[in-house]
Design a protein around this motif. Structure first.
Motif, PDB file in Angstrom:
ATOM      1  N   LEU A 214       0.813  -1.218   0.000  1.00 28.55           N
ATOM      2  CA  LEU A 214       0.000   0.000   0.000  1.00 28.55           C
ATOM      3  C   LEU A 214       0.842   1.262   0.000  1.00 28.55           C
ATOM      4  O   LEU A 214       0.575   2.209  -0.758  1.00 28.55           O
ATOM      5  N   LYS A 215       1.886   1.304   0.819  1.00 30.77           N
ATOM      6  CA  LYS A 215       2.725   2.498   0.910  1.00 30.77           C
ATOM      7  C   LYS A 215       3.339   2.835  -0.439  1.00 30.77           C
ATOM      8  O   LYS A 215       3.395   3.992  -0.862  1.00 30.77           O
ATOM      9  N   TRP A 216       3.788   1.820  -1.156  1.00 30.81           N
ATOM     10  CA  TRP A 216       4.480   2.035  -2.426  1.00 30.81           C
ATOM     11  C   TRP A 216       3.497   2.368  -3.542  1.00 30.81           C
ATOM     12  O   TRP A 216       3.812   3.163  -4.438  1.00 30.81           O
ATOM     13  N   ILE A 217       2.298   1.785  -3.504  1.00 29.16           N
ATOM     14  CA  ILE A 217       1.275   2.138  -4.492  1.00 29.16           C
ATOM     15  C   ILE A 217       0.912   3.613  -4.364  1.00 29.16           C
ATOM     16  O   ILE A 217       0.854   4.352  -5.358  1.00 29.16           O
ATOM     17  N   CYS A 218       0.676   4.065  -3.123  1.00 29.74           N
ATOM     18  CA  CYS A 218       0.306   5.465  -2.902  1.00 29.74           C
ATOM     19  C   CYS A 218       1.449   6.395  -3.286  1.00 29.74           C
ATOM     20  O   CYS A 218       1.224   7.473  -3.862  1.00 29.74           O
ATOM     21  N   GLN A 219       2.685   6.004  -2.989  1.00 27.55           N
ATOM     22  CA  GLN A 219       3.837   6.825  -3.360  1.00 27.55           C
ATOM     23  C   GLN A 219       3.956   6.937  -4.879  1.00 27.55           C
ATOM     24  O   GLN A 219       4.234   8.009  -5.418  1.00 27.55           O
ATOM     25  N   GLY A 220       3.721   5.826  -5.570  1.00 30.53           N
ATOM     26  CA  GLY A 220       3.744   5.855  -7.027  1.00 30.53           C
ATOM     27  C   GLY A 220       2.672   6.758  -7.594  1.00 30.53           C
ATOM     28  O   GLY A 220       2.915   7.521  -8.546  1.00 30.53           O
ATOM     29  N   PHE A 221       1.485   6.721  -7.013  1.00 27.17           N
ATOM     30  CA  PHE A 221       0.396   7.573  -7.497  1.00 27.17           C
ATOM     31  C   PHE A 221       0.665   9.044  -7.192  1.00 27.17           C
ATOM     32  O   PHE A 221       0.306   9.921  -7.986  1.00 27.17           O
ATOM     33  N   ARG A 222       1.285   9.326  -6.046  1.00 27.74           N
ATOM     34  CA  ARG A 222       1.638  10.724  -5.752  1.00 27.74           C
ATOM     35  C   ARG A 222       2.646  11.248  -6.777  1.00 27.74           C
ATOM     36  O   ARG A 222       2.585  12.421  -7.171  1.00 27.74           O
ATOM     37  N   SER A 223       3.561  10.385  -7.219  1.00 26.19           N
ATOM     38  CA  SER A 223       4.547  10.819  -8.218  1.00 26.19           C
ATOM     39  C   SER A 223       3.881  11.165  -9.548  1.00 26.19           C
ATOM     40  O   SER A 223       4.405  11.949 -10.326  1.00 26.19           O
ATOM     41  N   PHE A 225       0.416  12.257  -9.860  1.00 30.00           N
ATOM     42  CA  PHE A 225      -0.587  13.325  -9.786  1.00 30.00           C
ATOM     43  C   PHE A 225      -0.082  14.630  -9.162  1.00 30.00           C
ATOM     44  O   PHE A 225      -0.769  15.651  -9.271  1.00 30.00           O
ATOM     45  N   LEU A 226       1.071  14.585  -8.501  1.00 33.53           N
ATOM     46  CA  LEU A 226       1.583  15.793  -7.862  1.00 33.53           C
ATOM     47  C   LEU A 226       2.756  16.364  -8.664  1.00 33.53           C
ATOM     48  O   LEU A 226       3.434  15.626  -9.376  1.00 33.53           O
ATOM     49  N   PRO A 227       3.014  17.652  -8.533  1.00 35.54           N
ATOM     50  CA  PRO A 227       4.156  18.238  -9.247  1.00 35.54           C
ATOM     51  C   PRO A 227       5.478  17.667  -8.730  1.00 35.54           C
ATOM     52  O   PRO A 227       5.559  17.189  -7.596  1.00 35.54           O
ATOM     53  N   ASP A 228       6.504  17.765  -9.552  1.00 37.16           N
ATOM     54  CA  ASP A 228       7.797  17.182  -9.188  1.00 37.16           C
ATOM     55  C   ASP A 228       8.347  17.764  -7.893  1.00 37.16           C
ATOM     56  O   ASP A 228       9.041  17.079  -7.139  1.00 37.16           O
ATOM     57  N   MET A 233       8.292  16.200   0.011  1.00 33.18           N
ATOM     58  CA  MET A 233       7.425  15.774   1.114  1.00 33.18           C
ATOM     59  C   MET A 233       7.440  14.266   1.332  1.00 33.18           C
ATOM     60  O   MET A 233       6.677  13.745   2.146  1.00 33.18           O
ATOM     61  N   GLU A 234       8.270  13.551   0.595  1.00 38.51           N
ATOM     62  CA  GLU A 234       8.426  12.112   0.808  1.00 38.51           C
ATOM     63  C   GLU A 234       9.523  11.854   1.839  1.00 38.51           C
ATOM     64  O   GLU A 234      10.459  12.650   1.988  1.00 38.51           O
ATOM     65  N   MET A 235       9.426  10.741   2.545  1.00 34.73           N
ATOM     66  CA  MET A 235      10.388  10.422   3.596  1.00 34.73           C
ATOM     67  C   MET A 235      11.814  10.386   3.065  1.00 34.73           C
ATOM     68  O   MET A 235      12.751  10.836   3.720  1.00 34.73           O
ATOM     69  N   ALA A 236      11.998   9.836   1.877  1.00 34.74           N
ATOM     70  CA  ALA A 236      13.343   9.690   1.303  1.00 34.74           C
ATOM     71  C   ALA A 236      13.756  10.894   0.473  1.00 34.74           C
ATOM     72  O   ALA A 236      14.878  10.936  -0.031  1.00 34.74           O
ATOM     73  N   GLY A 237      12.845  11.872   0.313  1.00 37.43           N
ATOM     74  CA  GLY A 237      13.144  13.005  -0.546  1.00 37.43           C
ATOM     75  C   GLY A 237      13.207  12.626  -2.010  1.00 37.43           C
ATOM     76  O   GLY A 237      13.761  13.350  -2.833  1.00 37.43           O
ATOM     77  N   SER A 238      12.633  11.485  -2.344  1.00 41.73           N
ATOM     78  CA  SER A 238      12.640  10.963  -3.718  1.00 41.73           C
ATOM     79  C   SER A 238      11.390  10.125  -3.923  1.00 41.73           C
ATOM     80  O   SER A 238      10.832   9.557  -2.970  1.00 41.73           O
ATOM     81  N   TRP A 239      10.950  10.042  -5.187  1.00 35.15           N
ATOM     82  CA  TRP A 239       9.809   9.166  -5.478  1.00 35.15           C
ATOM     83  C   TRP A 239      10.209   7.701  -5.409  1.00 35.15           C
ATOM     84  O   TRP A 239       9.348   6.846  -5.270  1.00 35.15           O
ATOM     85  N   LEU A 241      11.004   5.453  -7.587  1.00 39.48           N
ATOM     86  CA  LEU A 241      10.213   4.621  -8.498  1.00 39.48           C
ATOM     87  C   LEU A 241      10.843   3.255  -8.775  1.00 39.48           C
ATOM     88  O   LEU A 241      10.110   2.255  -8.866  1.00 39.48           O
ATOM     89  N   PRO A 242      12.173   3.132  -8.914  1.00 46.52           N
ATOM     90  CA  PRO A 242      12.745   1.778  -9.063  1.00 46.52           C
ATOM     91  C   PRO A 242      12.430   0.880  -7.866  1.00 46.52           C
ATOM     92  O   PRO A 242      12.147  -0.308  -8.035  1.00 46.52           O
ATOM     93  N   ARG A 243      12.461   1.473  -6.662  1.00 48.93           N
ATOM     94  CA  ARG A 243      12.137   0.671  -5.475  1.00 48.93           C
ATOM     95  C   ARG A 243      10.649   0.332  -5.442  1.00 48.93           C
ATOM     96  O   ARG A 243      10.261  -0.757  -5.001  1.00 48.93           O
ATOM     97  N   VAL A 244       9.795   1.264  -5.883  1.00 48.51           N
ATOM     98  CA  VAL A 244       8.361   0.977  -5.977  1.00 48.51           C
ATOM     99  C   VAL A 244       8.130  -0.250  -6.859  1.00 48.51           C
ATOM    100  O   VAL A 244       7.401  -1.179  -6.498  1.00 48.51           O
ATOM    101  N   ALA A 245       8.789  -0.256  -8.028  1.00 50.05           N
ATOM    102  CA  ALA A 245       8.632  -1.386  -8.954  1.00 50.05           C
ATOM    103  C   ALA A 245       9.177  -2.670  -8.342  1.00 50.05           C
ATOM    104  O   ALA A 245       8.566  -3.736  -8.481  1.00 50.05           O
TER     105      ALA A 245
END
Length: 269
Positions: A214-223, A225-228, A233-239, A241-245
């Motif tokens: 769930l955490k990674w799905i929501c993070q992927g969706f924020r990347s 729908f939200l501006p770069d 505002m992410e914990m890691a200061g990065s989206w 995306l490779p880790r999400v995948a």
């Protein structure tokens, strides 16, 4: 003499998917509840919590909405499938299906067809509400749409398989509802769905949430729908995306193994 080849697991699964869709849309109350609950929660929480953030041009309502769109597909996959499979088992529908040539893999594919269609409808509904009420902007860059596609696909596959697996842990449909709702609610809080930005959460909570999809799905969706600039505002200061995948891909494999090992056609233990 010509021998007719039997349909393969994929063909049977797609046919089963058509049956699942017809059964789902026949129950209007279930359809309304499935689609309306995440959207209503987003409207209520977004209206209450909406306000400016440290990032100019991004409101807390938009942060919440972007995450809840991702959370919505978990509701239509993990929650709905776990309770649906338990109900099929409890009513004897699975026992009757066992007497047909359909393998369990085709049953899984059928459920994924149902989840893909319902999750797509859920995503469109929630994105439309977020655009109208909270000023969320739809992505324009092709790479954003590509990210949306693969996060969506990996999300529904992993959560559907996990829903099938967890359905075998409950002794009844009511038990399955209680288990999945509790897990889903807890994960929503610690994954930053209800708390925006996620950096407002204790790090230990986010670390625990990082083990689950769930955490990674929501993070992927924020990347998407939200501006770069919102990446701050992410914990890691990065989206990430490779880790999400990677995480969602691992859960697809783990979910497939668990679903195959735990799946039961009947309540017999």
């Amino acid at each position: 003499m010509t021998t007719l080849a039997l349909p393969g697991p994929l063909s049977l699964g797609l046919a089963r998917g058509g049956t699942e869709l017809r059964q789902f849309f026949r129950h209007k109350e279930q359809v309304v509840f499935t689609f309306s609950l995440p959207a209503v929660l987003m409207i209520l929480l977004g209206s209450i919590l909406d306000g400016p953030t440290a990032l100019e041009g991004v409101t807390s309502g938009q942060l919440l909405a972007a995450g809840m769109i991702g959370s919505g597909i978990v509701s239509t996959s993990f929650n709905s499938i776990a309770t649906g499979v338990s109900a099929d088992r409890e009513t004897g529908a699975l026992k009757r299906l066992r007497g047909t040539p359909m393998p369990s893999s085709s049953y899984f594919i059928g459920k994924m067809v149902l989840v893909a269609v319902s999750s797509l409808a859920q995503t469109v509904l929630m994105a439309g509400v977020a655009v109208l009420l909270f000023g969320l902007k739809l992505p324009t860059a092709p790479e954003k749409w590509l990210t949306l596609l693969w996060v969506f696909a990996l999300g529904i596959v992993s959560c559907t398989l996990l829903g099938i697996a967890i359905s075998s842990l409950a002794k009844s449909t009511n038990g399955a509802v209680a288990v999945v709702q509790m897990l889903y609610l807890v994960l929503q809080f610690i994954s930053g769905v209800f708390v925006s930005p996620i950096t407002n959460l204790p790090k230990v909570m986010v670390d625990i949430a990082s083990f689950f999809p769930l955490k990674w799905i929501c993070q992927g969706f924020r990347s998407v729908f939200l501006p770069d600039a919102a990446v701050r505002m992410e914990m890691a200061g990065s989206w990430e995306l490779p880790r999400v995948a990677l995480v969602l891909g691992i859960w697809c494999v783990v979910g497939a193994v668990l679903a195959r090992l735990t799946f039961r056609w009947t309540d017999a233990r």
